[in-house]
Scaffold this active site. Structure first.
Site, mmCIF file in Angstrom:
data_model
loop_
_atom_site.group_PDB
_atom_site.id
_atom_site.type_symbol
_atom_site.label_atom_id
_atom_site.label_comp_id
_atom_site.label_asym_id
_atom_site.label_seq_id
_atom_site.Cartn_x
_atom_site.Cartn_y
_atom_site.Cartn_z
ATOM 1 N N ASP A 121 6.458 35.336 8.821
ATOM 2 C CA ASP A 121 7.355 34.126 8.760
ATOM 3 C C ASP A 121 6.401 32.787 9.977
ATOM 4 O OD1 ASP A 121 9.177 31.802 8.596
ATOM 5 O OD2 ASP A 121 9.685 32.707 10.135
ATOM 6 N N GLU A 166 2.931 25.257 5.653
ATOM 7 C CA GLU A 166 3.914 23.608 5.741
ATOM 8 C C GLU A 166 3.009 22.299 5.674
ATOM 9 O OE1 GLU A 166 6.668 24.531 9.403
ATOM 10 O OE2 GLU A 166 6.360 22.656 9.754
ATOM 11 N N HIS A 172 12.942 25.567 5.384
ATOM 12 C CA HIS A 172 13.494 25.819 6.274
ATOM 13 C C HIS A 172 14.120 25.624 7.242
ATOM 14 C CE1 HIS A 172 8.865 28.552 7.158
ATOM 15 N NE2 HIS A 172 8.579 27.925 6.323
ATOM 16 N N ASN A 199 14.803 29.831 3.820
ATOM 17 C CA ASN A 199 15.050 30.373 5.172
ATOM 18 C C ASN A 199 16.236 30.826 5.941
ATOM 19 O OD1 ASN A 199 12.162 30.996 4.811
ATOM 20 N ND2 ASN A 199 11.429 30.367 6.175
HETATM 21 P P1 13P Z 1 17.083 28.452 11.503
HETATM 22 O O1 13P Z 1 16.822 29.404 12.129
HETATM 23 O O2 13P Z 1 17.858 27.175 11.476
HETATM 24 O O3 13P Z 1 17.794 29.164 10.413
HETATM 25 O O4 13P Z 1 15.639 28.912 10.419
HETATM 26 C C1 13P Z 1 14.853 30.086 9.421
HETATM 27 C C2 13P Z 1 13.885 29.178 9.386
HETATM 28 O O5 13P Z 1 13.420 28.745 9.272
HETATM 29 C C3 13P Z 1 12.485 30.292 10.140
HETATM 30 O O6 13P Z 1 11.151 30.111 9.245
#
Ligand code: 13P
Length: 283
Positions: free
Chosen positions: A84, A136, A207, A229
């Site tokens: 990630d 992204e 995200h 995510n």
């Molecule tokens: P959150 O922490 O807001 O759930 O987002 C997670 C994310 O986008 C990880 O890349």
């Protein structure tokens, strides 16, 4: 079954649902998420940030941990091991060499030309190993792993150029979501999301899944989002459960009891997200 994200997200696109990415922090979280996704017969993406990789002990420790849990727990659902927000080519290569099945190269802070150049470079490397790549464009705001950034919306013409030139597998266009907690209601640009989805024909990633109301999550899926995510929400429900347990059991010192007191909270949230995203029985 350890897989890359290609088949699971193409299937999600056709079926008009999304696959959850849950970020992991340690062995226990990984186990809880795998068990709950298996129970609900949902494919899952285990997202691992560079901070979490460092915390767990390194790229290959993460891969071994997941592979061994999948084997020992007899997990049969599709599981992707995804880097990630990889911050460099070097980090993505380390992940691929260690056995990650998918990487995100986040070069969104760079100007568009540089983001395209770097994404093409990692696409070339990743394709040799059948590893999928997410990129992204624009800039997702908020705070993650103690890094705070400002929001910048993705542009439609730049998204078209980006996907055409890089042929990236999945695109995360910044359209108003933020990492961490929202200040007020999230304001997502669904019109642009749909336009980017149609004009790029690329499966899209959302995200900042924490704090987006359920109806907006459903709308995002109808606009081409196939992967959502979720990180902060699991951290909140887990830490609330642990704090409550400790205040009710102040004499406990067994770490298994302390960490494990958040198990049900994680599993319940994972189940709710699977139902919301529509990935139940899609394994
Ligand atoms: P959150 O922490 O807001 O759930 O987002 C997670 C994310 O986008 C990880 O890349």
């Amino acid at each position: 079954m350890i897989v890359n994200m290609k088949d699971m997200l193409n299937k999600a696109k056709k079926g008009k649902y999304a696959v959850p990415q849950f970020n992991i922090n340690n062995l226990e979280w990984t186990k809880y998420i795998l068990e709950e996704c298996q129970k609900n017969n949902s494919p899952v993406i285990l997202g691992v940030s560079e901070g979490a990789i460092k915390y767990i002990g390194g790229y290959s420790v993460v891969v071994s941990l997941i592979k061994e849990l999948v084997k020992e727990l007899k997990i049969t659902i599709p599981v992707a091991i995804h880097l990630d927000h990889g911050t460099s080519i070097d980090s993505c290569i380390k992940a691929i060499n260690a056995g990650f099945t998918s990487v995100m190269l986040d070069a969104s802070k760079e100007i568009l030309d540089e983001n395209i150049k770097l994404t093409k470079e990692i696409m070339r490397y990743a394709s040799k190993f059948k590893v999928t790549v997410e990129a992204e464009i624009g800039h997702i705001g908020g705070t993650e792993d103690n890094v705070t950034s400002n929001i910048m919306f993705a542009k439609v013409d730049e998204s078209i150029r980006f996907t055409k030139e890089t042929k990236v597998d999945f695109l995360a266009p910044a359209l108003g979501s933020v990492h961490g907690l929202y200040k007020g209601e999230p304001n997502l640009d669904f019109k642009r999301m749909l336009e980017i989805s149609i004009k790029t024909s690329t499966p899209l990633v959302l995200h900042g899944g924490t704090g987006i109301p359920d109806d907006k999550i459903r709308e995002a899926i109808s606009c081409g989002i196939v992967k959502i995510n979720i990180n902060t929400e699991l951290q909140i429900v887990w830490s609330n459960a642990v704090k409550m347990y400790l205040s009710n059991n102040p004499m406990v010192y067994d770490p298994r009891k302390i960490i494990g007191s958040g198990e049900m909270a994680i599993k319940e949230t994972v189940r709710q997200k699977i139902i919301l995203l529509g990935s139940e029985n899609q394994a």
